[in-house]
Design a protein around this motif. Structure first.
Motif, PDB file in Angstrom:
ATOM      1  N   LEU A 110       0.680  -1.519  -0.163  1.00 49.92           N
ATOM      2  CA  LEU A 110      -0.118  -0.042  -0.249  1.00 49.92           C
ATOM      3  C   LEU A 110       0.806   1.211   0.031  1.00 49.92           C
ATOM      4  N   ALA A 111       2.196   1.393   0.729  1.00 45.18           N
ATOM      5  CA  ALA A 111       2.271   2.474   1.061  1.00 45.18           C
ATOM      6  C   ALA A 111       3.501   2.950  -0.112  1.00 45.18           C
ATOM      7  N   PRO A 112       2.939   4.469  -1.100  1.00 41.23           N
ATOM      8  CA  PRO A 112       4.603   4.405  -1.619  1.00 41.23           C
ATOM      9  C   PRO A 112       5.989   4.751  -1.289  1.00 41.23           C
ATOM     10  N   GLN A 113       6.259   4.353  -0.207  1.00 43.37           N
ATOM     11  CA  GLN A 113       7.385   4.329  -0.004  1.00 43.37           C
ATOM     12  C   GLN A 113       7.981   2.595   0.679  1.00 43.37           C
ATOM     13  N   THR A 114       8.116   1.496   0.692  1.00 42.52           N
ATOM     14  CA  THR A 114       8.509   0.303   0.798  1.00 42.52           C
ATOM     15  C   THR A 114       8.779   0.722   2.713  1.00 42.52           C
ATOM     16  N   PRO A 115       8.241   0.166   3.472  1.00 42.33           N
ATOM     17  CA  PRO A 115       7.924   0.503   4.843  1.00 42.33           C
ATOM     18  C   PRO A 115       9.805  -0.254   5.715  1.00 42.33           C
ATOM     19  N   ASN A 116       9.839   0.423   6.700  1.00 39.99           N
ATOM     20  CA  ASN A 116      10.958  -0.502   7.372  1.00 39.99           C
ATOM     21  C   ASN A 116      10.551  -1.945   8.030  1.00 39.99           C
ATOM     22  N   PHE A 117      10.801  -2.877   8.538  1.00 36.10           N
ATOM     23  CA  PHE A 117      10.063  -3.168   9.484  1.00 36.10           C
ATOM     24  C   PHE A 117      10.638  -2.775  10.637  1.00 36.10           C
ATOM     25  N   MET A 118      11.678  -2.699  11.130  1.00 34.55           N
ATOM     26  CA  MET A 118      11.121  -2.051  12.806  1.00 34.55           C
ATOM     27  C   MET A 118      10.789  -1.393  12.863  1.00 34.55           C
ATOM     28  N   LEU A 119       9.806  -0.007  11.762  1.00 27.78           N
ATOM     29  CA  LEU A 119       9.118   0.716  12.566  1.00 27.78           C
ATOM     30  C   LEU A 119       7.940   0.392  12.056  1.00 27.78           C
ATOM     31  N   VAL A 120       7.354  -0.663  11.822  1.00 31.85           N
ATOM     32  CA  VAL A 120       6.483  -2.096  11.566  1.00 31.85           C
ATOM     33  C   VAL A 120       6.084  -1.971  13.219  1.00 31.85           C
ATOM     34  N   VAL A 121       7.178  -2.742  13.292  1.00 32.01           N
ATOM     35  CA  VAL A 121       7.538  -3.360  15.256  1.00 32.01           C
ATOM     36  C   VAL A 121       7.180  -2.082  16.101  1.00 32.01           C
ATOM     37  N   SER A 122       7.574  -0.886  16.119  1.00 35.42           N
ATOM     38  CA  SER A 122       7.809  -0.462  16.798  1.00 35.42           C
ATOM     39  C   SER A 122       6.789   0.461  16.765  1.00 35.42           C
ATOM     40  N   VAL A 123       5.590   0.511  15.838  1.00 40.26           N
ATOM     41  CA  VAL A 123       4.487   1.310  16.174  1.00 40.26           C
ATOM     42  C   VAL A 123       3.686   0.077  16.583  1.00 40.26           C
ATOM     43  N   LEU A 124       3.477  -1.144  16.359  1.00 46.59           N
ATOM     44  CA  LEU A 124       2.402  -1.706  16.762  1.00 46.59           C
ATOM     45  C   LEU A 124       2.588  -2.646  17.942  1.00 46.59           C
ATOM     46  N   GLY A 125       4.387  -2.236  18.443  1.00 46.86           N
ATOM     47  CA  GLY A 125       4.607  -2.411  20.208  1.00 46.86           C
ATOM     48  C   GLY A 125       4.292  -0.950  21.049  1.00 46.86           C
ATOM     49  N   TYR A 126       4.481  -0.265  20.466  1.00 46.66           N
ATOM     50  CA  TYR A 126       3.393   1.190  21.324  1.00 46.66           C
ATOM     51  C   TYR A 126       2.464   1.363  21.464  1.00 46.66           C
ATOM     52  N   SER A 127       1.626   0.724  20.063  1.00 42.77           N
ATOM     53  CA  SER A 127       0.396   1.069  20.373  1.00 42.77           C
ATOM     54  C   SER A 127      -0.101  -0.311  21.263  1.00 42.77           C
ATOM     55  N   ILE A 128       0.439  -0.877  22.167  1.00 43.17           N
ATOM     56  CA  ILE A 128      -0.180  -2.001  22.509  1.00 43.17           C
ATOM     57  C   ILE A 128      -0.690  -1.515  23.987  1.00 43.17           C
ATOM     58  N   LEU A 129       0.012  -0.207  24.241  1.00 41.99           N
ATOM     59  CA  LEU A 129      -0.456   0.667  25.877  1.00 41.99           C
ATOM     60  C   LEU A 129      -1.156   0.320  26.193  1.00 41.99           C
ATOM     61  N   PRO A 130      -2.680   0.597  25.383  1.00 46.53           N
ATOM     62  CA  PRO A 130      -3.830   0.598  26.328  1.00 46.53           C
ATOM     63  C   PRO A 130      -4.186  -0.817  26.171  1.00 46.53           C
ATOM     64  N   ILE A 131      -3.695  -1.333  25.937  1.00 45.90           N
ATOM     65  CA  ILE A 131      -4.572  -3.462  26.054  1.00 45.90           C
ATOM     66  C   ILE A 131      -3.697  -3.312  27.877  1.00 45.90           C
ATOM     67  N   LEU A 132      -2.805  -2.611  28.073  1.00 45.95           N
ATOM     68  CA  LEU A 132      -2.280  -3.059  28.853  1.00 45.95           C
ATOM     69  C   LEU A 132      -3.031  -2.605  30.534  1.00 45.95           C
ATOM     70  N   LEU A 133      -4.096  -0.665  29.902  1.00 47.19           N
ATOM     71  CA  LEU A 133      -4.991  -1.170  31.042  1.00 47.19           C
ATOM     72  C   LEU A 133      -6.293  -1.851  31.440  1.00 47.19           C
ATOM     73  N   LEU A 134      -6.288  -2.507  30.160  1.00 46.50           N
ATOM     74  CA  LEU A 134      -7.571  -3.306  30.113  1.00 46.50           C
ATOM     75  C   LEU A 134      -7.090  -4.774  30.844  1.00 46.50           C
ATOM     76  N   ALA A 135      -6.010  -4.757  30.482  1.00 44.81           N
ATOM     77  CA  ALA A 135      -5.291  -6.356  31.307  1.00 44.81           C
ATOM     78  C   ALA A 135      -5.320  -5.824  32.460  1.00 44.81           C
ATOM     79  N   THR A 136      -4.777  -4.323  33.287  1.00 44.65           N
ATOM     80  CA  THR A 136      -4.988  -4.100  34.798  1.00 44.65           C
ATOM     81  C   THR A 136      -6.424  -3.949  35.223  1.00 44.65           C
TER      82      THR A 136
END
Length: 198
Positions: A110-136
């Motif tokens: 989809l992206a106009p330029q090829t994304p970096n795999f580390m970018l995908v890992v970083s964004v998905l990993g940081y965005s899991i933060l609200p799930i921590l609130l649900l688990a708590t």
């Protein structure tokens, strides 16, 4: 009893005494965190961005993608679930790896330029933060038995989805395709929410 001292006199003194020019000072050395590439200010800024997904100027994840924050957040999620009596470390890391690969392949098409795999890992990993609130919250109340729990779970999944899709759209210059990115991200966080609830 006599000791043979002839060998002790044969060791040159210069082996024990080094010249001052060979000493290096420790003040010129980088700290261990800098050598490992851990930047706490960057981690805090990215965490603030996930907490406030409608921030005006999102922090660019594409310049420096890191793994420290996502690994810590996944470890915290597993630890919080363990406090609730659920041992899901293998599921968390397995689902994380598969979802990162899937989103990476999707964004590559989809992206106009090829994304970096580390970018995908970083964004998905940081965005899991609200799930921590649900688990708590799941430690103290049974989320899966109340309509209130379902509503909270839906809000948390939407929060994660909005954060991750907005960061992807900003980092990859895909602002017009944010809704298209949001759908698979919502599926990923829906799986994590189901893992947290049940």
């Amino acid at each position: 009893m006599e000791f043979n001292t002839q060998y002790s006199n044969q060791i040159p003194v210069s082996d024990f005494v080094s010249s001052p020019s060979t000493h290096s000072s420790f003040t010129d050395e980088d700290s261990i965190l800098e050598e490992l590439g851990i930047d706490f200010s960057l981690i805090i800024n990215r965490t603030k961005q996930v907490i406030n997904p409608i921030m005006d100027s999102p922090v660019s994840f594409s310049k420096e993608a890191d793994l420290v924050g996502p690994l810590v957040l996944c470890l915290l999620l597993g630890s919080i679930l363990l406090l609730g009596g659920k041992s899901h470390f293998g599921y968390i890391y397995g689902i994380s790896i598969l979802s990162c690969l899937g989103i990476y392949l999707l964004l590559g098409g989809l992206a106009p330029q090829t994304p970096n795999f580390m970018l995908v890992v970083s964004v998905l990993g940081y965005s899991i933060l609200p799930i921590l609130l649900l688990a708590t919250l799941g430690i103290f109340i049974s989320i899966n038995s109340y309509a209130f729990g379902s509503l909270i779970t839906l809000i948390i999944v939407l929060w994660c989805t909005l954060s991750s899709s907005r960061i992807f759209a900003h980092s990859l210059d895909m602002k017009s395709q944010q809704l298209l990115i949001a759908y698979p991200c919502g599926l990923v966080y829906g799986i994590f929410a189901l893992l947290t609830i049940f």
